[in-house]
Scaffold this motif. Structure first.
Motif, PDB file in Angstrom:
ATOM      1  N   ASN A 160      -0.214   5.848   0.596  1.00  0.00           N
ATOM      2  CA  ASN A 160      -0.618   7.080  -0.077  1.00  0.00           C
ATOM      3  C   ASN A 160      -0.384   8.258   0.861  1.00  0.00           C
ATOM      4  N   GLY A 161       0.533   9.130   0.479  1.00  0.00           N
ATOM      5  CA  GLY A 161       0.907  10.247   1.340  1.00  0.00           C
ATOM      6  C   GLY A 161      -0.172  11.293   1.490  1.00  0.00           C
ATOM      7  N   THR A 162      -0.952  11.522   0.425  1.00  0.00           N
ATOM      8  CA  THR A 162      -2.001  12.547   0.482  1.00  0.00           C
ATOM      9  C   THR A 162      -3.034  12.214   1.548  1.00  0.00           C
ATOM     10  N   ALA A 180      -8.921  19.820   5.901  1.00  0.00           N
ATOM     11  CA  ALA A 180      -7.629  19.131   5.790  1.00  0.00           C
ATOM     12  C   ALA A 180      -7.247  18.914   4.330  1.00  0.00           C
ATOM     13  N   LEU A 181      -8.233  18.630   3.476  1.00  0.00           N
ATOM     14  CA  LEU A 181      -7.963  18.472   2.043  1.00  0.00           C
ATOM     15  C   LEU A 181      -7.490  19.790   1.434  1.00  0.00           C
ATOM     16  N   ASP A 182      -8.114  20.886   1.823  1.00  0.00           N
ATOM     17  CA  ASP A 182      -7.693  22.199   1.322  1.00  0.00           C
ATOM     18  C   ASP A 182      -6.240  22.474   1.691  1.00  0.00           C
ATOM     19  N   GLU A 183      -5.860  22.126   2.903  1.00  0.00           N
ATOM     20  CA  GLU A 183      -4.477  22.349   3.327  1.00  0.00           C
ATOM     21  C   GLU A 183      -3.523  21.468   2.528  1.00  0.00           C
ATOM     22  N   ALA A 184      -3.917  20.210   2.297  1.00  0.00           N
ATOM     23  CA  ALA A 184      -3.079  19.302   1.512  1.00  0.00           C
ATOM     24  C   ALA A 184      -2.900  19.818   0.090  1.00  0.00           C
ATOM     25  N   LEU A 187      -0.483  22.837   0.030  1.00  0.00           N
ATOM     26  CA  LEU A 187       0.910  22.445   0.243  1.00  0.00           C
ATOM     27  C   LEU A 187       1.459  21.580  -0.891  1.00  0.00           C
ATOM     28  N   GLY A 188       0.612  21.251  -1.868  1.00  0.00           N
ATOM     29  CA  GLY A 188       1.073  20.464  -2.999  1.00  0.00           C
ATOM     30  C   GLY A 188       1.025  18.966  -2.791  1.00  0.00           C
ATOM     31  N   TYR A 189       0.446  18.518  -1.679  1.00  0.00           N
ATOM     32  CA  TYR A 189       0.334  17.081  -1.432  1.00  0.00           C
ATOM     33  C   TYR A 189      -0.827  16.464  -2.218  1.00  0.00           C
ATOM     34  N   ALA A 190      -1.863  17.260  -2.467  1.00  0.00           N
ATOM     35  CA  ALA A 190      -3.031  16.768  -3.198  1.00  0.00           C
ATOM     36  C   ALA A 190      -3.102  17.433  -4.563  1.00  0.00           C
ATOM     37  N   GLU A 191      -3.513  16.668  -5.571  1.00  0.00           N
ATOM     38  CA  GLU A 191      -3.693  17.190  -6.915  1.00  0.00           C
ATOM     39  C   GLU A 191      -4.946  18.061  -6.955  1.00  0.00           C
ATOM     40  N   ALA A 192      -5.060  18.833  -8.043  1.00  0.00           N
ATOM     41  CA  ALA A 192      -6.266  19.649  -8.223  1.00  0.00           C
ATOM     42  C   ALA A 192      -7.502  18.758  -8.222  1.00  0.00           C
ATOM     43  N   ASP A 193      -7.391  17.579  -8.841  1.00  0.00           N
ATOM     44  CA  ASP A 193      -8.429  16.560  -8.741  1.00  0.00           C
ATOM     45  C   ASP A 193      -7.867  15.432  -7.873  1.00  0.00           C
ATOM     46  N   PRO A 194      -8.249  15.372  -6.606  1.00  0.00           N
ATOM     47  CA  PRO A 194      -7.647  14.405  -5.678  1.00  0.00           C
ATOM     48  C   PRO A 194      -8.311  13.036  -5.676  1.00  0.00           C
ATOM     49  N   THR A 195      -9.211  12.782  -6.630  1.00  0.00           N
ATOM     50  CA  THR A 195     -10.024  11.561  -6.604  1.00  0.00           C
ATOM     51  C   THR A 195      -9.191  10.290  -6.474  1.00  0.00           C
ATOM     52  N   ALA A 196      -8.134  10.178  -7.278  1.00  0.00           N
ATOM     53  CA  ALA A 196      -7.334   8.943  -7.257  1.00  0.00           C
ATOM     54  C   ALA A 196      -6.778   8.651  -5.875  1.00  0.00           C
ATOM     55  N   ASP A 197      -6.445   9.708  -5.142  1.00  0.00           N
ATOM     56  CA  ASP A 197      -5.896   9.535  -3.795  1.00  0.00           C
ATOM     57  C   ASP A 197      -6.994   9.296  -2.769  1.00  0.00           C
ATOM     58  N   VAL A 198      -7.937  10.233  -2.667  1.00  0.00           N
ATOM     59  CA  VAL A 198      -8.899  10.184  -1.559  1.00  0.00           C
ATOM     60  C   VAL A 198      -9.930   9.075  -1.706  1.00  0.00           C
ATOM     61  N   GLU A 199     -10.153   8.586  -2.922  1.00  0.00           N
ATOM     62  CA  GLU A 199     -11.087   7.469  -3.111  1.00  0.00           C
ATOM     63  C   GLU A 199     -10.371   6.120  -3.101  1.00  0.00           C
ATOM     64  N   TYR A 300       9.863   2.397   6.010  1.00  0.00           N
ATOM     65  CA  TYR A 300       9.315   3.724   6.288  1.00  0.00           C
ATOM     66  C   TYR A 300      10.070   4.789   5.506  1.00  0.00           C
ATOM     67  N   GLY A 301       9.362   5.800   5.033  1.00  0.00           N
ATOM     68  CA  GLY A 301      10.039   6.905   4.371  1.00  0.00           C
ATOM     69  C   GLY A 301       9.086   7.736   3.542  1.00  0.00           C
ATOM     70  N   PRO A 302       9.626   8.723   2.796  1.00  0.00           N
ATOM     71  CA  PRO A 302       8.780   9.557   1.932  1.00  0.00           C
ATOM     72  C   PRO A 302       8.238   8.723   0.780  1.00  0.00           C
ATOM     73  N   GLY A 303       6.939   8.778   0.574  1.00  0.00           N
ATOM     74  CA  GLY A 303       6.313   7.919  -0.417  1.00  0.00           C
ATOM     75  C   GLY A 303       6.025   8.568  -1.743  1.00  0.00           C
ATOM     76  N   ALA A 304       6.379   9.827  -1.911  1.00  0.00           N
ATOM     77  CA  ALA A 304       6.097  10.522  -3.164  1.00  0.00           C
ATOM     78  C   ALA A 304       7.038  11.715  -3.286  1.00  0.00           C
ATOM     79  N   GLY A 305       6.887  12.453  -4.391  1.00  0.00           N
ATOM     80  CA  GLY A 305       7.728  13.621  -4.619  1.00  0.00           C
ATOM     81  C   GLY A 305       8.804  13.333  -5.653  1.00  0.00           C
ATOM     82  N   GLY A 306       9.292  14.384  -6.290  1.00  0.00           N
ATOM     83  CA  GLY A 306      10.263  14.229  -7.356  1.00  0.00           C
ATOM     84  C   GLY A 306      11.536  13.529  -6.942  1.00  0.00           C
ATOM     85  N   SER A 307      12.197  14.036  -5.908  1.00  0.00           N
ATOM     86  CA  SER A 307      13.481  13.463  -5.499  1.00  0.00           C
ATOM     87  C   SER A 307      13.360  12.046  -4.946  1.00  0.00           C
TER      88      SER A 307
END
Length: 432
Positions: A160-162, A180-184, A187-199, A300-307
């Motif tokens: 999980n990249g977030t 750190a969550l605010d910064e994420a 930058l678009g790494y965390a959703e408006a509701d980050p529950t799925a990631d941070v929990e 190893y590599g980018p784990g999320a994002g459109g491209s």
């Protein structure tokens, strides 16, 4: 090369879906050469048809996803809408009407993977899902195919990249969790509701998929022990650093030493700086695989994002289209071992425990007695007086390896001591 194109239906045209459509258009000649036939985007199902989608013919846009997958001329359905429903119904309908499926839907696969595999097999279709775990990192196919002749004993990863970004910022900048969550988020790494990631829900779904593939058994998301990172503090990060460790949210899937069961868990843990996963920074993902013959492998590599995610989707699309032309299908579900999933209490691990204790003689002896009574051996102890009016001190204990159930029992027994004012934090130590 055959001239009749293979027709592709795209379900979802968000960040990932729009990138899939763009690559299909801009790299059409290359894809045709690699597949052996041209591929054609035959329809795109969306929720908001009025939204402008650059590079996509408006005539392809529809809000009727069911009608799209029911078309008898669709060869492959690419599902990137996420969630359990309506994705589950659309995928099974696609199989029934002759289409193979490429999905990026980790939540659905973790919850209902066996039923989807059974439907694909019944209708002689493919179900590929490289993009469901770790974005662009080739991981699912190596486990399903490249290591099919080997015995995988352990999969340990940052999936999980977030959360990795948040923990990395806490480690490198000294920021607290909220900062750190605010910064994420900014930058678009965390959703408006980050529950799925941070929990840990996102990582748990991926762990269920990885465990199932690695150990050839069925592992449901409900069988994955899950803890998030919301309770990780700056003090935990600093304590890890003093031990020569860093903190990561890990997905850990293990085969028992006797080979008769498996475990799958997601939780924050301290890992030594010497471990390859310790150097995974920012929003990157990495998975460490331990196999009997191949030894230790790292992806190893980018784990999320459109491209990155679209790259994995297109890789599956090419494979499925090749199978279609050859009149065959790729590997389906492999669950022949039917190994039970053991509770986390049967895992052997180490604990880092931080206690707030009374600052008076005899406290350390009482704490040590509790550990001894639970059959848990202490590795190191660090005590520091705070010189505060409440007469409290900080006591940090790192254990040797023991059953997780014994360690949990130790913590519960410590809470009952009059001299223990509170258990400030508990964290596993892994990767040694």
């Amino acid at each position: 090369m055959r001239t009749r194109p293979l027709k592709v239906a795209l379900l979802g045209c968000g960040v990932v879906g729009s990138e899939v459509a763009r690559i299909m258009t801009t790299h059409a000649d290359d894809l045709a050469a690699r597949i052996g036939a041209p591929v054609e985007l035959a329809g795109v199902a969306v929720r908001r048809p009025s939204k402008v989608r650059e590079g996509i013919d408006p005539a392809l846009i529809t809000t009727d996803a069911t009608a799209l997958v029911e078309r008898g001329d669709i060869d492959v359905v690419v599902e990137v809408i996420g969630g359990v429903e309506p994705a589950r119904g659309l995928i099974t309908t696609a199989f029934e009407h002759g289409a193979s499926v490429v999905s990026a839907n980790k939540a659905l696969l973790a919850e209902d993977g066996p039923a989807l595999h059974a439907a694909a097999e019944k209708h002689g279709r493919d179900l590929y899902y490289e993009a469901a775990v770790a974005g662009a990192i080739p991981l699912v196919r190596p486990l399903r195919e490249s290591l099919a002749g080997d015995k995988v004993n352990r999969v340990l990863g940052i999936v999980n990249g977030t959360t990795n970004f948040i923990l990395d910022r806490m480690d490198t900048s000294g920021a607290g969790y909220s900062e750190a969550l605010d910064e994420a988020t900014a930058l678009g790494y965390a959703e408006a509701d980050p529950t799925a990631d941070v929990e840990g829900f996102d990582a748990a779904a991926k762990a269920a998929i990885l465990a199932g593939i690695a150990f050839h058994t069925r592992v449901g998301i409900g069988e994955v022990h899950r803890e998030g990172i919301t309770e990780v503090t700056a003090a935990d990060i600093a304590s890890a650093r003093r031990m020569g460790c860093t903190v990561k949210l890990l997905a850990i899937c293990e085969r028992a030493a006797d080979g008769r069961s498996v475990t799958a868990r997601v939780h924050p843990a301290m890992i030594p700086l010497s471990h390859p996963l310790a150097s995974v920074r920012e929003a990157y993902n990495a998975v460490f695989v331990e196999a009997e013959a191949a030894g230790q492998l790292m992806f190893y590599g980018p784990g999320a994002g459109g491209s990155p995610t679209a790259s994995a989707v297109l890789g599956d699309l090419v494979a499925v289209c090749r199978n279609k032309l050859a009149g065959t299908t790729g590997p389906g579900e492999s669950a022949y071992t039917r190994l039970p999933v053991s509770p986390t209490g049967e895992v052997v691990t180490r604990y880092h425990i931080s206690l707030d204790v009374a600052d008076k003689p005899g406290v350390l002896a009482q704490v040590a007695t509790v550990f001894a009574e639970q059959g848990v051996s202490i590795d190191t102890v660090r005590q520091q007086s705070r010189q505060d009016p409440d007469g409290e001190a900080s006591l940090v204990v790192v254990t040797h390896r023991a059953l997780d159930s014994a360690l949990s029992g130790t913590v519960e027994a410590l809470r009952k001591l009059d001299t223990v004012r509170g258990v400030a934090s508990i964290m596993r130590v892994e990767g040694e």
